[in-house]
Design an enzyme around this catalytic site. Structure first.
Site, PDB file in Angstrom:
ATOM      1  N   ARG A 183       0.818  -1.205   0.000  1.00 48.22           N
ATOM      2  CA  ARG A 183       0.000   0.000   0.000  1.00 48.22           C
ATOM      3  C   ARG A 183       0.856   1.261   0.000  1.00 48.22           C
ATOM      4  NH1 ARG A 183      -4.889  -2.069   3.966  1.00 48.22           N
ATOM      5  NH2 ARG A 183      -5.991  -3.142   2.292  1.00 48.22           N
ATOM      6  N   GLU A 226      -0.791  -8.968  -5.661  1.00 44.44           N
ATOM      7  CA  GLU A 226      -2.097  -9.554  -5.949  1.00 44.44           C
ATOM      8  C   GLU A 226      -1.994 -11.032  -6.285  1.00 44.44           C
ATOM      9  OE1 GLU A 226      -4.715  -8.202  -5.200  1.00 44.44           O
ATOM     10  OE2 GLU A 226      -4.227  -6.073  -5.109  1.00 44.44           O
ATOM     11  N   GLN A 248      -5.937 -16.510  -2.940  1.00 45.20           N
ATOM     12  CA  GLN A 248      -6.262 -17.659  -2.089  1.00 45.20           C
ATOM     13  C   GLN A 248      -5.239 -17.845  -0.977  1.00 45.20           C
ATOM     14  OE1 GLN A 248      -9.267 -19.857  -2.733  1.00 45.20           O
ATOM     15  NE2 GLN A 248      -9.478 -17.705  -3.324  1.00 45.20           N
ATOM     16  N   TYR A 272     -10.244 -10.730 -11.269  1.00 41.70           N
ATOM     17  CA  TYR A 272      -9.925 -10.061 -10.011  1.00 41.70           C
ATOM     18  C   TYR A 272      -8.634  -9.240 -10.126  1.00 41.70           C
ATOM     19  CZ  TYR A 272      -7.877  -8.920  -5.696  1.00 41.70           C
ATOM     20  OH  TYR A 272      -7.260  -8.189  -4.723  1.00 41.70           O
ATOM     21  N   ASP A 288     -13.677 -10.403  -4.907  1.00 42.24           N
ATOM     22  CA  ASP A 288     -12.945 -11.498  -4.276  1.00 42.24           C
ATOM     23  C   ASP A 288     -13.822 -12.090  -3.170  1.00 42.24           C
ATOM     24  OD1 ASP A 288     -12.872  -9.597  -2.275  1.00 42.24           O
ATOM     25  OD2 ASP A 288     -10.891 -10.227  -1.590  1.00 42.24           O
ATOM     26  N   SER A 304      -6.315 -29.163  -0.485  1.00 41.01           N
ATOM     27  CA  SER A 304      -7.734 -28.812  -0.396  1.00 41.01           C
ATOM     28  C   SER A 304      -8.607 -29.872  -1.048  1.00 41.01           C
ATOM     29  CB  SER A 304      -7.974 -27.445  -1.026  1.00 41.01           C
ATOM     30  OG  SER A 304      -7.316 -27.335  -2.256  1.00 41.01           O
TER      31      SER A 304
END
Length: 335
Positions: free
Chosen positions: A21, A33, A38, A116, A134, A285
């Site tokens: 930032r 990004e 995730q 995104y 998102d 996952s």
DNA sequence: AAACCGGGGGC
DNA sequence: GCCCCAGGTTT
């Protein structure tokens, strides 16, 4: 006061101080990004610092060997992100002379940049009015508007994108607004125990006023995970150890491993060796991996012979799946 | 539209 | 044990 202004006001007073930032350099924003896709901020931040210092410019990243980029990515998961990052860096150097495209649709043409990430870069760096959607945005909007459409359905994706795009229209600082709504989801409108009692939208939030906050957003269930049984062969010859690179379309593509035998039920009875360490259960996952390590005495029974023989010290310079890196650190470094 | 692709942390 | 995390690509 409209929604967009309320959020930016809240953001200006409550935003976290995050490393990316402090700049609007599209290379830095892009790296942050992709790394954070995730991924939790707490996990990804050290990788962001590492990438910025190791590859200060997109040209440095493009010129680095893919294996080095994968090593930098080691432990972060979803390794296609690292392969695409390297591909994208080369795209930007060759197609755009090392300069980032400024508009959403051109950004979308770059490998690993989806809706995104293109929205994030174009809005934060170039003030384009494109809304990010998102996980945070799905949650915040589904609750405030009481939307029950599953967020992982085609209809849901379209509906939330249309709503988000309507809300950002006319915003003077779309990058700040995009970060504000995500920050609100991350800090305030959280998945568990959201802070509804101090929410600036509680008077109008449909979910809060119908007592359905915990039910939103709606997400259709994922299919059950699959079990896989992996037997890794630890094999020494002349003080070197055998490794191979995963090249097929499967988990961990591009990473290194030890010679592998995969079986249907874990009974790798073809092995004549000594079991090293206890079996490891490693969770992805979508897969549950049951992993054993075997020290092989008689290499002539190997399933194939296209291995690389490397010094044990060399292992630390290669990118391994985190479960193998842990095995190396615990069992092989002090031989 | 659905499958596939990691690792870690909160609860 | 389940869900989620600054998602994207492939089939």
């Amino acid at each position: 006061m409209n929604f967009e202004i309320q959020l930016r006001l809240w953001y200006s007073e409550n935003k976290r101080s995050l490393p990316w930032r402090k700049t609007k350099n599209p290379y830095n924003i892009w790296l942050s990004e992709v790394i954070m896709q995730q991924t939790r901020i707490a996990q990804g931040t050290k990788y962001y610092h590492h990438f910025i210092s190791t590859y200060p410019t997109v040209k440095d990243l493009a010129n680095a060997p893919l294996d080095a980029v994968l090593k930098s990515w080691e432990g972060l998961g979803y390794y296609s992100r690292a392969r695409n990052l390297h591909l994208a860096a080369n795209q930007i150097v060759t197609l755009f002379h090392g300069n980032f495209p400024k508009d959403y649709s051109t950004l979308l043409s770059i490998k690993g940049i989806g809706p995104y990430t293109a929205a994030a870069i174009s809005s934060i760096c170039f003030k384009e009015e494109i809304a990010v959607v998102d996980g945070n945005v799905y949650r915040v909007l589904s609750r405030i508007y009481g939307i029950e459409t599953p967020i992982n359905s085609s209809a849901g994706i379209k509906q939330f994108n249309q709503l988000a795009q309507k809300l950002i229209k006319g915003c003077p600082l779309p990058g700040d607004y995009n970060q504000a709504i995500m920050e609100y989801g991350a800090l305030h409108c959280t998945p568990k125990n959201p802070k509804c009692n101090t929410c600036i939208f509680s008077s109008t939030c449909v979910a809060y006023n119908t007592n359905t906050v915990e039910k939103l957003p709606v997400k259709t269930k994922a299919k059950p995970v699959k079990d896989r049984f992996l037997s890794y062969l630890i094999l020494f010859k002349d003080n070197k150890i055998a490794v191979e690179k995963r090249t097929h379309k499967d988990i961990w593509q591009g990473l290194f491993q030890f010679p592998l035998i995969e079986t249907e039920n874990g009974n790798a009875t073809v092995l004549k060796g000594t079991k090293m360490a206890e079996p490891v259960k490693h969770l992805l996952s979508h897969q549950r991996l049951h992993i054993t390590f075997w020290q092989i005495k008689h290499p002539e029974q190997l399933p194939k012979t296209t291995y690389h023989w490397v010094d044990v010290d060399m292992l630390q310079t290669l990118a391994f799946p985190i479960v193998l890196k842990r095995f190396i650190d615990a069992n092989l470094l002090h031989l």
